[in-house]
Design an enzyme around this catalytic site. Structure first.
Site, PDB file in Angstrom:
ATOM      1  CG  ASP A   1      -1.824   1.196   1.555  1.00 53.84           C
ATOM      2  OD1 ASP A   1      -2.404   1.501  -0.006  1.00 53.84           O
ATOM      3  OD2 ASP A   1      -2.060   1.665   2.345  1.00 53.84           O
ATOM      4  CE  LYS A   2      -0.104   7.307  -2.456  1.00 50.22           C
ATOM      5  NZ  LYS A   2       0.264   8.224  -1.468  1.00 50.22           N
ATOM      6  CB  THR A   3      -1.382   6.515   2.075  1.00 52.11           C
ATOM      7  OG1 THR A   3      -1.501   7.260   0.698  1.00 52.11           O
ATOM      8  CG2 THR A   3      -1.630   7.709   3.200  1.00 52.11           C
TER       9      THR A   3
ATOM     10  CG  PHE B   1     -13.781  12.371  -3.206  1.00 53.58           C
ATOM     11  CD1 PHE B   1     -13.244  13.072  -4.159  1.00 53.58           C
ATOM     12  CD2 PHE B   1     -13.448  11.148  -2.904  1.00 53.58           C
ATOM     13  CE1 PHE B   1     -12.218  12.343  -5.242  1.00 53.58           C
ATOM     14  CE2 PHE B   1     -12.546  10.375  -3.866  1.00 53.58           C
ATOM     15  CZ  PHE B   1     -11.688  11.280  -4.976  1.00 53.58           C
TER      16      PHE B   1
ATOM     17  NE  ARG C   1      -3.931  13.018  -3.652  1.00 57.40           N
ATOM     18  CZ  ARG C   1      -4.638  12.521  -2.962  1.00 57.40           C
ATOM     19  NH1 ARG C   1      -4.302  11.872  -1.760  1.00 57.40           N
ATOM     20  NH2 ARG C   1      -6.119  12.221  -3.002  1.00 57.40           N
TER      21      ARG C   1
END
Length: 864
Positions: free
Chosen positions: A563-565, A714, A770
């Site tokens: 996973d990234k975050t 969102f 980002r």
């Protein structure tokens, strides 16, 4: 080919004619999926002589006794009906007795054999048992054998009532009126409420059903097949899920209807059974390896290998004991983790409310969410009010999420993923609810028990799919090879001893000893001890494994997904700067501090200030700054500002302050503005909301208050969020949209987007930033009632592009070293994340034999 296609068309035509007379539209959709899948395979693969495809994606059979459950879905399974044969049963048990139970032990390893020996194949209409066959990736085959239960309406309702009768708590004020009346009517109930695929219910006097993987399947008399009991909501128009009279207490299920539905859906709890020690002992001892070990010990005792046999027995007993203790511990831990119970208020209609246990909830119940929050024990759709929810149990990220009511759209079908911002999932924590004018925050229950999101996770743990490890296959092949060598040695030893004139049982036992040497009988105990030791070492590093048997093969992995975050990068984001747009359709140099935006725009020529500034008056906030301060889903929880880390960093950089008036202070602001953000241009305390009322208007320290009228949450599919806000004291309404630059650009007027937009965007994304874009438009609607019903699609067009917000997500200190270490070991690394459109770079040194995409500086390229 033409002949086979003609047969297929005839079958489909006959099937469609039959489906015209039924009310179940879901079956027609399943047949369409089946037809599409089969037609696709007929066009791609050659057909056999029997007219069936050689490797279809969806199983298909012309046998009338073969059916499918969950056809066309990921968990599609074959279904076969069986009926008991008295002759076969008597003959089978005769052989079991003659073999002293050895045959029954073999049937324990192969339950499908026992079913075929005692039952005969039949149609599902008269079947007493069903054989359920799962096929994973065309490689693995798993079977489930379940008994079919036939019960009348009264029997099944009484059985459901007995499960929830103990400890049932009712509202005292209604216990002597409507509750007792409904309970008296239950005794006379002669029908059940069976769910249809369109969300409606039909009556039935009896039901045939079975349970597989904690899910119920009910026999449909009209379509002659078993259908899974599904959740309420998916595939239904969102308008049909609304109850306009619920707010007045005029909607909801009666107690009688709730009992009828609970008889079909079951009680609302996730039951994780904990097996007894005796049951675990029998399952462990009946393992083929331990049976072989028992035989080996008996052989060693016969040839007087007493000490060696005793040592193996002690090791085996220790291995079995450790395995049973660990299994019981894991089962108890899982049960305690998922177990939960609470009380909640439900609406019974006619203005009547009742307090019940959460175990009694059924799909269709209208529940009232308390203002202080609660833990959800079911999946529900929010109808009125807003909720702040912590979904860390599902997502792993303890970021509060704002849930809004489900829109009333007759032409839009509800889907839990697409409408996740309006869905409360089981296991999540409702931190707080918001309501005004004494209105209740209400939701309608859609799923209970194992049909919920939490139940699906638990089911995946209890019934994990088989994993095809090449190392494990090779291990079995190796054992088979050793067994072949042992059989050769056994034969050679017997023949040689007979030729040499030796005889007696001792010769046979010595020959069998060769087999026990070639195939090590202590292997299960050794592997169990190794797995337990490895699991303990992993737990010391806070690494938990739900499949301990996978530890043995972890060393053969050649690909690892991260996973990234929070894994490769830090948990939070940091705002790097903003890039505003000026009137001449160009970006100005980036500002590292958004607070200086007003000052930077004031230095530009009047015709060059552009859409980022509201006016030339320095007391008016720039539109880009106002959008950053309002276009978010932040909230105040226990006095702290909480929400998405991106929104949090972006809001904090503006210098604005968020104020959420309490219920007693709602009269201070407009009732449609539950959240207000304030800004003091120059002078005044920007950080202490208590000093705002003392700021005098007309001076440089005049306070600007902007109320957030409505939020459009969102959506990952839309790649954006939006809000409608109103500056208090002014009539004009503003609409701000924030999202991925590509998506926001497509919604803006082309003449407001800078000509070098793509070049600037690529420059920032290639550096690993980002990037978020903001856009704005003025809302012409003035009616507050229309504002609450307007759809976002009606506003998300002809926007004015305001600029870019640039954030950075720094790597963790040890990320580069870990990825380099895996690369040196020829282990492929993949980053799995839900975000896209921005490349992410981790510089690592890789050997020449890796075939990964390279950057000019020999770097990995990742996308998030």
């Amino acid at each position: 080919m033409y002949k086979n296609s003609g047969c297929l068309n005839e079958i489909v035509a006959m099937s469609n004619n039959k489906l015209k007379d039924t009310e179940d539209n879901r079956l027609a959709e399943q047949h369409q999926l089946l037809r599409k899948g089969l037609t696709k395979q007929m066009n791609q693969f050659p057909n056999g002589e029997d007219g069936r495809t050689t490797s279809p994606d969806i199983p298909y059979s012309r046998n009338a006794n073969v059916s499918y459950i969950n056809a066309g879905e990921e968990d599609q399974m074959e279904l076969y009906g069986y009926r008991r044969s008295n002759f076969r049963t008597a003959l089978t048990w005769l052989f079991i007795l003659k073999t002293l139970g050895i045959l029954r032990m073999v049937f324990h390893w192969f339950p499908e054999w026992f079913l075929n020996c005692t039952y005969t194949r039949c149609s599902l209409e008269v079947a007493e048992k069903v054989l359920i066959v799962e096929i994973y990736q065309k490689k693995h085959r798993r079977v489930h054998i379940r008994s079919i239960t036939c019960m009348s309406a009264l029997e099944i309702i009484n059985a459901a009532n007995n499960q929830t009768a103990k400890g049932k708590k009712k509202s005292a004020e209604h216990c002597n009126s409507h509750v007792l009346q409904d309970l008296n009517r239950i005794d006379d109930a002669s029908s059940l409420s069976l769910p249809n695929s369109d969300g409606t219910f039909r009556s039935a006097t009896s039901v045939r059903m079975f349970t597989c993987k904690k899910l119920r399947y009910i026999w449909n008399i009209e379509t002659k097949e078993f259908l899974k009991v599904k959740s309420l909501g998916p595939g239904m128009p969102t308008s049909s899920l609304h109850h306009a009279e619920a707010q007045q207490g005029l909607a909801g299920l009666s107690l009688l209807e709730q009992q009828r539905r609970r008889a079909i859906f079951g009680s609302n709890f996730i039951n994780v059974p904990v097996k007894s020690v005796l049951e675990l002992l029998l399952l462990e001892v009946l393992n083929p390896f331990y049976i072989f070990q028992v035989v080996s010990v008996l052989i060693w005792i016969m040839i007087e290998y007493y000490y060696f046999a005793a040592a193996i027995m002690v090791m085996s007993a220790a291995g079995i004991t450790i395995s049973i203790i660990q299994t019981r511990k894991n089962q108890k831990k899982l049960r305690n983790t998922v177990h939960g119970s609470d009380i909640i208020d439900v609406c019974r209609g006619s203005g009547v409310y009742e307090t019940i246990r959460t175990e009694e909830l059924v799909p269709g119940d209208i529940i009232i969410l308390p203002a202080t929050g609660c833990t959800m024990h079911c999946d529900a759709i929010l109808l009125f009010g807003t909720c702040i929810v912590n979904e860390s149990m599902l997502t792993g990220e303890s970021v509060p999420v704002t849930k809004t009511p489900l829109p009333f759209q007759p032409d839009v079908l509800y889907h839990p993923k697409e409408h996740s911002r309006h869905t409360l999932f089981s296991g999540t924590k409702v931190v707080q609810t918001r309501f005004y004018n004494d209105e209740k925050v209400m939701a309608v229950v859609t799923s209970t028990g194992f049909m919920t999101a939490k139940g699906s996770l638990v089911s995946a743990i209890m019934y994990p799919p088989p994993v095809d490890f090449r190392f494990e296959r090779d291990s079995y092949r190796f054992i088979g090879f050793l067994a072949s060598l042992a059989s050769i040695g056994f034969t050679y030893s017997i023949v040689k001893k007979i030729i040499s004139g030796e005889a007696g049982l001792k010769v046979v036992f010595h020959s069998f000893d060769i087999i026990t040497i070639c195939v090590p009988p202590a292997l299960p105990a050794a592997m169990t001890a190794g797995i337990i030791l490895a699991q303990k070492r992993l737990e010391q590093r806070n690494i938990f494994c739900i499949s301990p048997r996978s530890i043995n093969v972890s060393g053969s992995l050649n690909c690892i997904c991260f996973d990234k975050t929070g894994t490769l990068t830090e948990d939070g984001l940091d705002l790097w700067g903003i890039v505003p747009v000026v009137e001449s359709r160009r970006y100005i140099p980036p500002l590292r501090t958004p607070l200086k935006l007003s000052q930077a725009l004031s230095t530009l020529r009047p015709y060059d200030r552009g859409p980022s500034s509201a006016s030339c008056n320095k007391l008016d906030p720039p539109l880009l700054l106002m959008g950053m301060a309002t276009c978010h889903s932040l909230t105040i929880i226990d006095g702290n500002l909480s929400g998405d880390p991106l929104d949090l960093k972006m809001f904090e950089s503006t210098g604005w302050v968020l104020v959420e008036p309490s219920n007693e202070d709602t009269s201070k602001y407009d009732n449609i503005c539950p959240t207000v953000v304030t800004w003091t241009p120059e002078g005044g305390n920007k950080t202490d909301p208590e000093t705002y009322d003392s700021v005098e208007s007309g001076a440089d320290g005049a306070k600007v208050e902007v109320g957030i009228v409505r939020q459009f949450p969102f959506s990952s599919s839309l790649q954006r969020m939006a809000i409608i806000c109103k500056r208090i004291g002014q009539e004009q309404l503003h609409f701000f949209c924030k999202g991925s630059p590509e998506m926001v650009q497509s919604l803006c007027k082309p003449d407001t987007v800078p000509g070098n937009h793509n070049q600037i965007l690529e420059e920032y994304t290639r550096q690993g930033f980002r990037v978020i874009a903001l856009a704005h438009r003025v809302v012409e609607i003035r009616s507050l009632h229309k504002l609450q019903k307007v759809q976002r699609e009606d506003l998300e067009h002809e926007l004015t592009f305001l600029g870019l917000v640039v954030l950075e997500n720094r790597l963790k200190p040890d990320t580069k070293a870990i990825v380099n270490q895996l690369s040196d070991a020829a282990v492929r690394t993949i980053m799995v994340t839900g975000k896209c459109h921005t490349p992410f770079w981790i510089p690592v040194t890789v050997p020449d034999y890796n075939t990964y995409p390279f950057h000019s500086r020999r770097q990995f390229a990742y996308s998030y």
